[in-house]
Design an enzyme around this catalytic site. Structure first.
Site, PDB file in Angstrom:
ATOM      1  N   HIS A 137       0.849  -1.188   0.000  1.00  0.00           N
ATOM      2  CA  HIS A 137       0.000   0.000   0.000  1.00  0.00           C
ATOM      3  C   HIS A 137       0.885   1.238   0.000  1.00  0.00           C
ATOM      4  CE1 HIS A 137      -2.592   3.067   2.029  1.00  0.00           C
ATOM      5  NE2 HIS A 137      -3.460   2.554   1.185  1.00  0.00           N
TER       6      HIS A 137
ATOM      7  N   LYS B  53     -17.965   1.264 -16.646  1.00  0.00           N
ATOM      8  CA  LYS B  53     -16.804   2.112 -16.948  1.00  0.00           C
ATOM      9  C   LYS B  53     -15.757   2.017 -15.843  1.00  0.00           C
ATOM     10  CE  LYS B  53     -19.096   5.499 -19.874  1.00  0.00           C
ATOM     11  NZ  LYS B  53     -19.080   6.860 -20.385  1.00  0.00           N
TER      12      LYS B  53
ATOM     13  N   GLY C 174      -7.238  19.022  -7.133  1.00  0.00           N
ATOM     14  CA  GLY C 174      -6.113  19.326  -6.255  1.00  0.00           C
ATOM     15  C   GLY C 174      -6.289  20.597  -5.436  1.00  0.00           C
TER      16      GLY C 174
END
Lengths: 347, 347
Positions: B117, B227, B309
Site C-alpha cells: 500500500h 466504466k 487538487g
C-alpha cells in the site's frame, strides 16, 4: 430498419468521400472507421456522421487533401500536426508512427494537434493490440459537459482508452467517454425520437431533462461528478494543452462552428510489453485474469461477467456476418447523400 | 477531537517506524506520506494506517530493511522490485528513478512489483509536478470492488492520478480511486460509527447498505458501473499484469492476509513537457484553462469552480498552519502505539 452488408456500406461511404475530393487512402480510412463503430454498436460514431463530415469538407472546415506531418520526432516522443485532415486519417497516421517507434524504442508517446473528430478510440487501440502492444489513447472533444459545479458545457466527453493483447480471441479494449453516458447515445435517441433516462444530462438552463433534443442543446453530465470532471480535464491537458491543439472552449463544435476548424487534439502512448515482461507470459496472465473474472459469482439476471471490449466484439462478429441495421431516417439520409453525389446505395 | 502539529505528528510516526526497525530514510518517507494524506484531507490514507503498518512489520509481512532494486533499466522503460518494502518508500524510489530518466530521455515508464500500500498517489505526482514534469501514476490494490455484474469484491479501487505544472501556486493534481467513493471514506465512517449514503457500497451478500461496517465486509461499487469496473481492470493490468506484481485476487489484503506479502504493483509515467511544448507556454496554457474554468457560470450554491487538487491544497495549507484534527479514538490508538514503543506523543 434496413440491413446493409458492412463491406458494401464501407464502399458506399468511401465513395461518398471520394466524391468529396478525398484521396483514396483517406476515403478508405474514414469509411472503415465509421463502419467499425457501427459494427461494434457505437452507432453514435458510425455512418450517422457521414453527413456532417461531408458538410465540413464542403465548407472548408476539414481538408481531406492536407498532409499529416510529424513536426517533432525524438523517437520516444513526438508531435503530429494533423493539418486539419479527417480525425480518423490523422489517427491512423499517428498510430503507425507511434507503434513503429514503440517497437523500436520500447515506448513512444505522440501528441497530435490540428485534428478533427476521430471516431472511436478503440479503432486505433485494437490495431495496436493486434500488433502486440499495450496502448493508451486519449482525445479531447468540443464542449458538451459542465465541469463539476458548473451549469453549461465547458469540457468535452473526452475519451480514454486502453488496450492489451491476451491469449484469447477477444482483446481487452476499454474505450470510455468521461460522461456518464456517451453523448452519441443521446444523438441516437434524438434521431429515433426517444426519451433519455433522467440523470444522463441537463438542458441549456442546467435543469435535469429526459428530452433528448433538450439534452443536446444542454449538456451531458460527467461520470462520478468531480471525478469524471477532473478526468476529462486531465485528458484535455494531455490531448490539447500539451500538443498545441485546442482545449476547453478552444476545441470547436463541428455541428455549430462554421468559422473555425475543430483543432481537436489526441494523445497516443504505445508500450512494447516485452520491455517489462515476456509477451507470451503477459498474454497468459491476461487469460488467467479473464478466467478468474468469468468464475466470479454473478448478480441476479447476469448471464456472464464480461470484460471491456467483449460486448463490442460479439456485435462486430454478428454484424459482419448478418449486416448492419440502420434506422429508416438514417438510411434515407445516406441514400440522399449518395444521390446528390452519384453514389449508388448498396442493393 | 484533538489537534496536532503536522511536523510533530510526522516525527511521532517516524519514531514509531524507527522503533519497528525501519532505517531512518524509510521511516521518514513513510511518516511523511501518511501525514501528507492527513494534511490534504485524505484521512483514510493518513496516520490511521500506522497501526496496520506496524503490525505488517511485526508479522514479517513488510520488510522495512529490504532494498528496492531496479531490475530492468532501458532508460525509457524499467522495472522496480520493491522487495516487499513499504509502498511509500518503494514509490519514492521509483519516482526518483522515473523523473531522472524522463528528464534525460524525454519520457520514462516504470513498472513496480513486490510493493505494498503506497498511500496517496498525489504524494508522488506532486513531487514530479514541482519538478516540472507531467505525471501519471497508477496502482492496484487488494479486492474491495465487484466487477460489473459481480457480487463480491474482485477488483481493487485502483487509483489513477495525473499531475501537471501550471503558472499558479496550486498545481493540477487529480488522484482518484475507481470506486464511486474511496474505500477509505467508509473506513473513516466505521471508525466514527457513522452511516454511509446508499449507493456507495454493498454488503457481503451483495445487498445495498448504509452500514459502514457491513460495507467494509462487503464491497464498494465502481464509479459509472461498467466504466469504473473496466478502468479498474485496465489499471490492474498496467500495475500488476505488466509488472509481475499481483493482480485481481493476487493482490493480498493487508488487513486479512497474514500469510503473504501484498505484492501490490504500481505504474509510473513521467513526461518531459518540453519535448512537446515549451514548459513556460504549457504553464501559461494551464493558467488560461484555469481562468476559463473560474469564469464559468456556477450552479446554485457553488461559490467557486475548483480544479483537481485545489480542495486538497487549501486544506494542506490550513492544516500546516493550524494543525491536524484527529478523532479521539485515533488519538488514543496512536498514543497506545507510542507507549508500547517508548515514543512520546507530541505535547
Amino acid at each position: 430498419m434496413s440491413t446493409v452488408d458492412a463491406e458494401a456500406l464501407t464502399a458506399f461511404c468511401r465513395d461518398l468521400f471520394l466524391a468529396a475530393d478525398a484521396p483514396a487512402e483517406v476515403a478508405a480510412v474514414v469509411a472503415e472507421s465509421l463502419v467499425y463503430a457501427d459494427l461494434r454498436g457505437i452507432e453514435s460514431h458510425g455512418v450517422v456522421r457521414c453527413e456532417i463530415y461531408l458538410e465540413r469538407i464542403a465548407k472548408g472546415m476539414v481538408e481531406p487533401r492536407a498532409p499529416v506531418v510529424l513536426t517533432k520526432d525524438e523517437g520516444v516522443t513526438g508531435l503530429v500536426d494533423g493539418g486539419n485532415q479527417f480525425g480518423a486519417y490523422v489517427g491512423v497516421k499517428a498510430l503507425q508512427a507511434v507503434t513503429e517507434r514503440a517497437k523500436r524504442h520500447g515506448i513512444c508517446a505522440l501528441g497530435v494537434c490540428h485534428s478533427n473528430h476521430f471516431g472511436t478510440a478503440a479503432y486505433y487501440v485494437e490495431r495496436a493490440v493486434r500488433d502486440g502492444l499495450a496502448m493508451m489513447v486519449m482525445s479531447n472533444a468540443s464542449q458538451t459537459m459542465p465541469a463539476a459545479g458548473g451549469v453549461r458545457p465547458f469540457l468535452g466527453t473526452n475519451p480514454l482508452a486502453f488496450g492489451f493483447p491476451g491469449d484469447r480471441e477477444v482483446p481487452f479494449i476499454l474505450d470510455m467517454a468521461t460522461s456518464l453516458v456517451a453523448r452519441g447515445k443521446i444523438i441516437m435517441a434524438a434521431k429515433r425520437g426517444e426519451d433519455i433516462p433522467l440523470g444522463w444530462a441537463v438542458d441549456k438552463e442546467g435543469r435535469p431533462t429526459t428530452d433528448a433534443q433538450a439534452a443536446l442543446d444542454g449538456a451531458v453530465l460527467p461520470m462520478g461528478g468531480a471525478k469524471g470532471s477532473g478526468l476529462s480535464m486531465a485528458i484535455d491537458i494531455m490531448s490539447g494543452v500539451l500538443t498545441g491543439a485546442g482545449f476547453g472552449p478552444g476545441v470547436r463544435n463541428m455541428y455549430l462552428d462554421w468559422q473555425n476548424p475543430q483543432n481537436v487534439g489526441h494523445f497516443f502512448l504505445a508500450i512494447d510489453i516485452a520491455r517489462f515482461v515476456e509477451l507470451d507470459l503477459f498474454k497468459r496472465r491476461i487469460g488467467s485474469f479473464i478466467d478468474q473474472l468469468k468464475a466470479e459469482p454473478r448478480a441476479p439476471g447476469v448471464e456472464e461477467l464480461l470484460y471491456a471490449g467483449e460486448v463490442e466484439h460479439r456485435l462486430q462478429t454478428k454484424r459482419q456476418r448478418e449486416g448492419i441495421q440502420l434506422a429508416d431516417k438514417l438510411t434515407a439520409d445516406l441514400k440522399r447523400l449518395g444521390e446528390e453525389r452519384g453514389v449508388a446505395w448498396p442493393a
